[in-house]
Design a protein around this motif. Structure first.
Motif, mmCIF file in Angstrom:
data_model
loop_
_atom_site.group_PDB
_atom_site.id
_atom_site.type_symbol
_atom_site.label_atom_id
_atom_site.label_comp_id
_atom_site.label_asym_id
_atom_site.label_seq_id
_atom_site.Cartn_x
_atom_site.Cartn_y
_atom_site.Cartn_z
ATOM 1 N N ILE A 1 30.754 36.441 48.051
ATOM 2 C CA ILE A 1 31.225 37.785 47.697
ATOM 3 C C ILE A 1 32.207 38.304 48.742
ATOM 4 O O ILE A 1 33.277 38.835 48.407
ATOM 5 C CB ILE A 1 30.026 38.743 47.558
ATOM 6 N N LEU A 2 31.862 38.155 50.021
ATOM 7 C CA LEU A 2 32.755 38.604 51.091
ATOM 8 C C LEU A 2 34.075 37.847 51.046
ATOM 9 O O LEU A 2 35.147 38.426 51.237
ATOM 10 C CB LEU A 2 32.079 38.410 52.445
ATOM 11 N N GLY A 3 33.982 36.541 50.787
ATOM 12 C CA GLY A 3 35.201 35.741 50.689
ATOM 13 C C GLY A 3 36.069 36.158 49.523
ATOM 14 O O GLY A 3 37.298 36.210 49.631
ATOM 15 N N MET A 4 35.438 36.499 48.396
ATOM 16 C CA MET A 4 36.177 36.929 47.210
ATOM 17 C C MET A 4 36.895 38.254 47.459
ATOM 18 O O MET A 4 38.048 38.440 47.060
ATOM 19 C CB MET A 4 35.203 37.049 46.034
ATOM 20 N N VAL A 5 36.196 39.196 48.128
ATOM 21 C CA VAL A 5 36.779 40.510 48.380
ATOM 22 C C VAL A 5 37.984 40.420 49.300
ATOM 23 O O VAL A 5 38.987 41.127 49.124
ATOM 24 C CB VAL A 5 35.724 41.456 48.980
ATOM 25 N N THR A 6 37.905 39.561 50.307
ATOM 26 C CA THR A 6 38.980 39.466 51.298
ATOM 27 C C THR A 6 40.002 38.364 50.976
ATOM 28 O O THR A 6 40.895 38.113 51.779
ATOM 29 C CB THR A 6 38.388 39.183 52.697
#
Length: 218
Positions: free
Chosen positions: A8-13
């Motif tokens: 999720i963090l990777g997708m957001v950034t």
């Protein structure tokens, strides 16, 4: 679960247009007084620093960092511009809803004084004074260039601090099995955000205590 949070963090950034739009909106909201956005951005910046050290690709983080910075600049300029045009009257109308009073604005104006840029930077790093410093700068008619310079310095410093914290975590994680990296990342983010919130809370309490003790006895 840790892998899901990592994804999720990777997708957001990652820099997709949809998530960049969300990042921009959250950054603007952060500047107009939505406090919950601060821990979110701190977590994203720590993750970004962690990933930069782990993968070595800083260029991939530039869209996220740039949009976050531009969003905060737009939000601060909007609050500055509105307060500059409407003056103290806007505080009289909506101040109670956002817990900003004329007294707090007057105190911020006194602190700004002649050293506008350093004072704005310090105020923006002080819990509860970010939006107030924007409004005080607008109602005080502080020059647009000086205000924008102070905001830019603060945002760059703020991003650098949490990117560095993430980079430190990424460097430490290299001593562990790569399969543990998602777990280590989440633990590191939680610890750093809790530390940041605790420091902000203690600083805010200290400011409130100093204000109370400085009041003259009736």
């Amino acid at each position: 679960m840790w892998d899901s949070i990592w994804q999720i963090l990777g997708m957001v950034t990652a820099g997709s247009l949809l998530w960049l739009g969300v990042i921009f909106a959250l950054a603007v909201l952060m500047e107009i007084g939505l406090p919950v956005t601060s821990p979110v951005f701190e977590a994203l910046l720590i993750f970004t620093g962690f990933e930069v050290v782990r993968t070595g690709y800083f260029a991939a983080a530039l869209p996220f960092l740039t949009v976050a910075m531009v969003g905060r600049l737009c939000g601060s300029v909007a609050s500055y511009g509105l307060s500059s045009r409407l003056g103290i009257s806007v505080i009289r109308r909506i101040g109670k809803r956002i817990r900003i009073t004329e007294e707090r604005i007057d105190q911020a104006k006194e602190r700004l004084g002649k050293l506008a840029i350093p004072s704005i930077i310090v105020a923006r790093f002080t819990p509860g004074l970010g939006l107030i410093s924007n409004i005080a700068s607008g109602t005080s008619r502080i020059g647009y260039r000086r205000f924008l310079s102070a905001v830019l310095i603060h945002v760059l410093a703020w991003e650098a601090i949490f990117l560095t914290l993430g980079a430190v975590g990424g460097k430490v994680s290299k001593s562990f099995d790569p399969q543990l990296h998602p777990t280590l990342l989440v633990i590191w983010i939680v610890v750093m955000v809790i530390v940041g919130i605790s420091v902000s809370y203690l600083a805010f309490r200290r400011i409130r205590t100093s204000k109370k003790t400085s009041l003259p006895l009736q």
